[in-house]
Design an enzyme around this catalytic site. Sequence first.
Site, PDB file in Angstrom:
ATOM      1  N   ALA A  85       0.846  -1.191   0.000  1.00  0.00           N
ATOM      2  CA  ALA A  85       0.000   0.000   0.000  1.00  0.00           C
ATOM      3  C   ALA A  85       0.882   1.243   0.000  1.00  0.00           C
ATOM      4  CB  ALA A  85      -0.905   0.020   1.224  1.00  0.00           C
ATOM      5  N   LYS A  86       0.300   2.377  -0.232  1.00  0.00           N
ATOM      6  CA  LYS A  86       1.000   3.650  -0.052  1.00  0.00           C
ATOM      7  C   LYS A  86      -0.046   4.733   0.115  1.00  0.00           C
ATOM      8  CE  LYS A  86       5.363   4.966  -0.187  1.00  0.00           C
ATOM      9  NZ  LYS A  86       6.523   4.066   0.041  1.00  0.00           N
ATOM     10  N   GLY A  87       0.338   5.785   0.833  1.00  0.00           N
ATOM     11  CA  GLY A  87      -0.544   6.927   0.992  1.00  0.00           C
ATOM     12  C   GLY A  87       0.221   8.195   0.690  1.00  0.00           C
TER      13      GLY A  87
END
Length: 421
Positions: A110-112
């Site tokens: 994931a990444k934000g």
Amino acid sequence: MSTPLALATRTPLEDAHAQLAAAVAHLGYGEGLHRMLATARRELTVSVPLRRDDGSVAVYVGHRVQHNLSRGPAKGGLRFSPAVDLDEVRALAMWMTWKCALVDVPYGGAKGGIAIDPRAHSTAELERVTRRYTSEILPIIGPDIDIPAPDIGTDEQTMAWMMDTYSVNVGHTVPGVVTGKPISLGGSLGRASSTSRGVAHVSILALRHRRIRVDQATAVVQGFGKVGRDAARFLAEAGIRVQAVSDVDGAVYSTTGLDVPALIRHAERTGSVVGFPDAEPLDPAELLLLDVDLLVPAAIEGVITAENASRVKARVIVEGANGPTTQDADAILAERDVFVVPDILANSGGVIVSYFEWVQANQAYRWTEDEVTLRLSERITAAWNAVLAYAERRSLTLRQAATALAVERVTEAHRLRGLYP
Ligand code: GLU
């Protein structure tokens, strides 16, 4: 030799897709599976309104992308940078999936990100932005769902605010919802320098593999933040002559080697490496082209491009940053026999120790720093050996091998679970 300009304009997402396509072709996977692996499982874009210190309201855009969940909960950092957009976050999330599979931690990727310049805001404003963003993405994060961590522009304080916001909302303290926390809040010993420690460890393995004596090697490091600073320190401690480093403000150079601990003190005092007395100033673009054994790009994506790759003189490149080499540059470097250790292997020390932090949080038990360091070096060495063997067996570059091996592991998990319904 001049290269068509269009080649130099690839985006991180185009690079990530091209790397996946090469792995899929090598593995002989079909179109449907390729499409599944190329597509993020979940993407959430949120508006982040901020009440500024002067009472006015600004509105930022934030994202959280969960690329793949086949091997476990989603894992990946949170970035604050004006350059953040959904496509960049998608690329970084995909790379997290491969990274976690490669070092065999039980996570998806994931990444934000929030498109904001953290340097333009007070601490109080950054706290409000972080808390509002956290509450907006709250339904899709959690210690068994998606576990954020620091990335560019965020730090252990950001993680403390995220942990608190999540905990207050669910009604009890949940240390396992983020990693990269302050030690006093359940952070792991050794987490802060873990990415850099892994970068230095892999650098030494790569130099030895290329039969370059570590005690006679020279290096340059691009970036003097969370990754570059301690990477330079660990490389110097290993006896490597670190001749140049750069940050966003400029670069410094010394043929005899920089006194890295003194440079760190200078940067802490002044906010930049620029003006370090025992060194010459250098054009940061030149740093990438210096004639050294080891180049460590540890800043941002897309710095080694089709435009400059043919002029890079380093024998070995160890990618401390995510995506510093574009796909076109990668082909040029491979052609020139420059040995590139890809990001998903080279900078995996961070997520490896994030995993250790999460394990410790879930067990409410703390390991010693020596335990953390030992287990980090065991895990990253195992990944190095696996990638090297895979590359040699199949005549691939390390990046092709690392991506294919990771894609294979994710696919195996997906196949065993089956497609529902
Ligand atoms: N942001 C780091 C990375 O790109 C760490 C991610 C994590 O620990 O979850 O690998």
